[in-house]
Structure formats: structure tokens, C-alpha cells
Design a protein around this motif. Structure first.
Motif, PDB file in Angstrom:
ATOM      1  N   GLY A  38       2.719  -0.697   0.478  1.00 21.98           N
ATOM      2  CA  GLY A  38       2.385  -2.110   0.077  1.00 21.98           C
ATOM      3  C   GLY A  38       1.578  -2.016  -1.282  1.00 21.98           C
ATOM      4  N   PHE A  39       1.853  -2.910  -1.927  1.00 22.43           N
ATOM      5  CA  PHE A  39       0.899  -2.938  -3.315  1.00 22.43           C
ATOM      6  C   PHE A  39       0.371  -4.589  -3.253  1.00 22.43           C
ATOM      7  CE2 PHE A  39       4.182  -0.336  -4.336  1.00 22.43           C
ATOM      8  CZ  PHE A  39       3.491   0.849  -4.822  1.00 22.43           C
ATOM      9  N   VAL A  40      -0.958  -4.725  -2.698  1.00 24.05           N
ATOM     10  CA  VAL A  40      -1.588  -5.835  -2.548  1.00 24.05           C
ATOM     11  C   VAL A  40      -2.128  -6.300  -3.767  1.00 24.05           C
ATOM     12  CG1 VAL A  40      -3.044  -7.244  -1.090  1.00 24.05           C
ATOM     13  CG2 VAL A  40      -2.010  -5.438  -0.232  1.00 24.05           C
ATOM     14  N   ASN A  41      -1.786  -7.639  -4.294  1.00 25.48           N
ATOM     15  CA  ASN A  41      -2.311  -8.380  -5.341  1.00 25.48           C
ATOM     16  C   ASN A  41      -3.742  -8.632  -4.983  1.00 25.48           C
ATOM     17  OD1 ASN A  41      -3.082  -9.678  -7.712  1.00 25.48           O
ATOM     18  ND2 ASN A  41      -1.258 -11.132  -7.400  1.00 25.48           N
ATOM     19  N   ALA A  42      -4.925  -8.008  -5.331  1.00 27.85           N
ATOM     20  CA  ALA A  42      -6.128  -8.251  -4.719  1.00 27.85           C
ATOM     21  C   ALA A  42      -7.287  -8.469  -5.808  1.00 27.85           C
ATOM     22  CB  ALA A  42      -6.517  -7.394  -3.600  1.00 27.85           C
TER      23      ALA A  42
ATOM     24  N   GLU B 180      -9.427  -4.997   2.732  1.00 28.59           N
ATOM     25  CA  GLU B 180      -8.618  -5.417   4.053  1.00 28.59           C
ATOM     26  C   GLU B 180      -7.348  -5.057   3.687  1.00 28.59           C
ATOM     27  OE1 GLU B 180     -10.160  -8.852   5.966  1.00 28.59           O
ATOM     28  OE2 GLU B 180     -11.694  -7.422   7.236  1.00 28.59           O
ATOM     29  N   HIS B 181      -6.712  -4.479   2.536  1.00 30.87           N
ATOM     30  CA  HIS B 181      -5.399  -4.038   2.134  1.00 30.87           C
ATOM     31  C   HIS B 181      -4.518  -3.573   3.451  1.00 30.87           C
ATOM     32  CE1 HIS B 181      -7.827  -3.660  -1.088  1.00 30.87           C
ATOM     33  NE2 HIS B 181      -6.943  -4.118  -1.988  1.00 30.87           N
ATOM     34  N   HIS B 182      -5.063  -2.645   4.568  1.00 30.38           N
ATOM     35  CA  HIS B 182      -4.571  -2.340   5.491  1.00 30.38           C
ATOM     36  C   HIS B 182      -4.203  -3.096   6.680  1.00 30.38           C
ATOM     37  CE1 HIS B 182      -8.756  -2.314   6.235  1.00 30.38           C
ATOM     38  NE2 HIS B 182      -8.366  -1.929   7.827  1.00 30.38           N
TER      39      HIS B 182
ATOM     40  N   ARG C 184      11.742   3.401  16.956  1.00 30.51           N
ATOM     41  CA  ARG C 184      12.337   3.658  15.731  1.00 30.51           C
ATOM     42  C   ARG C 184      11.594   2.872  14.582  1.00 30.51           C
ATOM     43  NH1 ARG C 184      18.358   2.054  15.956  1.00 30.51           N
ATOM     44  NH2 ARG C 184      17.698   0.170  16.794  1.00 30.51           N
ATOM     45  N   GLY C 185      10.767   2.088  14.865  1.00 28.67           N
ATOM     46  CA  GLY C 185      10.046   1.445  13.814  1.00 28.67           C
ATOM     47  C   GLY C 185       8.819   1.933  13.440  1.00 28.67           C
ATOM     48  N   MET C 186       8.274   3.185  14.120  1.00 27.67           N
ATOM     49  CA  MET C 186       6.956   3.836  13.795  1.00 27.67           C
ATOM     50  C   MET C 186       7.302   4.472  12.630  1.00 27.67           C
ATOM     51  SD  MET C 186       3.795   4.295  14.197  1.00 27.67           S
ATOM     52  CE  MET C 186       3.645   3.618  15.622  1.00 27.67           C
ATOM     53  N   HIS C 187       6.317   4.311  11.438  1.00 27.84           N
ATOM     54  CA  HIS C 187       6.474   4.860  10.181  1.00 27.84           C
ATOM     55  C   HIS C 187       5.333   5.353   9.495  1.00 27.84           C
ATOM     56  CE1 HIS C 187       5.607   0.533  10.118  1.00 27.84           C
ATOM     57  NE2 HIS C 187       4.740   0.870   9.059  1.00 27.84           N
ATOM     58  N   ALA C 188       5.636   6.094   8.298  1.00 24.38           N
ATOM     59  CA  ALA C 188       4.451   6.471   7.571  1.00 24.38           C
ATOM     60  C   ALA C 188       4.290   5.463   6.642  1.00 24.38           C
ATOM     61  CB  ALA C 188       4.639   7.707   6.714  1.00 24.38           C
ATOM     62  N   ARG C 189       3.025   5.334   6.256  1.00 22.46           N
ATOM     63  CA  ARG C 189       2.660   4.148   5.352  1.00 22.46           C
ATOM     64  C   ARG C 189       1.509   4.421   4.187  1.00 22.46           C
ATOM     65  NH1 ARG C 189      -0.011  -1.392   8.163  1.00 22.46           N
ATOM     66  NH2 ARG C 189      -1.849  -0.864   7.444  1.00 22.46           N
ATOM     67  N   SER C 190       1.668   3.760   3.234  1.00 14.89           N
ATOM     68  CA  SER C 190       0.556   3.658   1.978  1.00 14.89           C
ATOM     69  C   SER C 190       0.497   2.145   1.644  1.00 14.89           C
ATOM     70  CB  SER C 190       0.858   4.458   0.933  1.00 14.89           C
ATOM     71  OG  SER C 190       1.313   5.727   1.149  1.00 14.89           O
ATOM     72  N   VAL C 191      -0.767   1.975   1.080  1.00 12.78           N
ATOM     73  CA  VAL C 191      -1.030   0.640   0.647  1.00 12.78           C
ATOM     74  C   VAL C 191      -2.027   0.678  -0.415  1.00 12.78           C
ATOM     75  CG1 VAL C 191      -3.081   0.066   2.461  1.00 12.78           C
ATOM     76  CG2 VAL C 191      -1.610  -1.650   1.522  1.00 12.78           C
ATOM     77  N   PHE C 192      -1.827  -0.236  -1.182  1.00 12.03           N
ATOM     78  CA  PHE C 192      -2.876   0.129  -2.749  1.00 12.03           C
ATOM     79  C   PHE C 192      -3.079  -1.239  -2.950  1.00 12.03           C
ATOM     80  CE2 PHE C 192       0.405   3.247  -2.439  1.00 12.03           C
ATOM     81  CZ  PHE C 192      -0.588   4.610  -2.806  1.00 12.03           C
ATOM     82  N   GLY C 193      -4.332  -1.649  -3.563  1.00 14.09           N
ATOM     83  CA  GLY C 193      -4.719  -2.589  -4.221  1.00 14.09           C
ATOM     84  C   GLY C 193      -4.235  -2.678  -5.529  1.00 14.09           C
ATOM     85  N   ALA C 194      -3.707  -3.732  -6.113  1.00 10.53           N
ATOM     86  CA  ALA C 194      -3.242  -4.074  -7.417  1.00 10.53           C
ATOM     87  C   ALA C 194      -3.972  -5.220  -8.221  1.00 10.53           C
ATOM     88  CB  ALA C 194      -1.913  -4.072  -7.187  1.00 10.53           C
TER      89      ALA C 194
END
Length: 152
Positions: A94-98, A104-106, A123-133
Motif C-alpha cells: 500500500g501507498f498511503v497519500n498521507a 497509522e498507515h498500517h 488463503r488470504g493470509m499474505h505478506a505486506r508492505s505499506v508506505f507513506g507517500a
């Protein structure tokens, strides 16, 4: 899972998939490489504009992330014909326009993660990254790109 299990799950959750959105520029909605389907970045339906922490709350961001997850599901359905072909959600990013002070991006991206877990179960459990943009295209509140393992 039995045939059409995901379609039934969507009905149980009260989710009606929209028509898949088209790419915003010159790129493909999806690219399949050796059984991994890479879905280009998607934003929430309705194209709200603004920044988290400035124009929107964390709770509103969560709802936007959930709507973005529904957009991703619509693209998957369009590409695959059936969501039952999804073997596993591999990763979302995710890229959060913040606003620069937003932390609280996560919690925002949980809207998409929770949806994928509700729809696909284990099957929906996943790896994840989130960034502020500092900014994202069209001033959307967030963009999410994703990777899925699929079966023929």
C-alpha cells in the motif's frame, strides 16, 4: 474449496463486484508470470481525493482500503473468470497519500487485508508492505498493488 466457493462467500458478505477498472495509463491491469498474477496499483471506487491525516481519518482510510480491495477482486474476476482460481494471496503493498505527521498507515491498509482474509480465508493470509507517500496519482488517498498465486 468447492467450485464457486468464493462467489458464494462474496454473496454471504454482501459484496457485489463492480466492473473491473481500466489502467490509468499505458500499462496492463495484470501480468501473469509462472502462476503469479501481479495486479497493478488500484485505488478506491469513486476516486476520493485527499490525504490521510489531513482530509481523511484513519477510519475513513480503512474504508477506502476495503473499497480498493473490492476493486482488486473485480480485476481478478475479470482476468481469471473465477475467483476460485486464486490459490493464495501472496502480497499486498500500500501507498498511503498521507500528511507527514500521519503514523497509522498500517491501520489504513488493514481495510484491504481484512477483506482478503474474509473472502479467501486462510488463503488470504499474505505478506505486506505499506508506505507513506507525499503524493499519489489523481490525489487518491491510497493505492494498493498486489500479487496472487493462481491455478489453471
Amino acid at each position: 474449496m468447492p467450485e464457486q466457493a468464493i462467489e458464494q462467500r462474496l454473496q454471504e458478505l454482501g459484496i457485489k463486484l463492480p466492473v473491473a477498472s481500466e489502467p490509468a495509463a499505458k500499462y496492463a491491469n495484470c501480468v501473469n508470470v509462472n502462476g503469479l498474477l501481479f495486479v497493478s496499483g488500484k485505488g478506491p471506487a469513486g476516486k476520493p481525493k485527499g490525504k490521510l491525516g489531513q482530509d481523511f481519518t484513519t477510519e475513513e482510510g480503512y474504508a477506502f482500503a476495503r473499497l480498493t480491495g473490492i476493486e482488486i477482486l473485480a480485476v481478478l474476476k475479470s482476468e481469471l473468470g473465477s475467483l476460485d482460481r486464486v490459490k493464495r494471496v501472496v502480497k499486498i503493498q500500500g501507498f498511503v497519500n498521507a500528511d507527514p505527521q500521519f503514523e497509522e498507515h498500517h491501520k489504513v491498509l488493514n481495510g484491504c487485508s481484512d477483506l482478503l482474509l474474509e473472502v479467501f480465508g486462510d488463503r488470504g493470509m499474505h505478506a505486506r508492505s505499506v508506505f507513506g507517500a507525499v503524493s499519489v496519482r489523481d490525489n487518491l488517498p491510497l493505492i494498493v498493488d498486489s500479487i496472487f498465486e493462481i491455478v489453471d
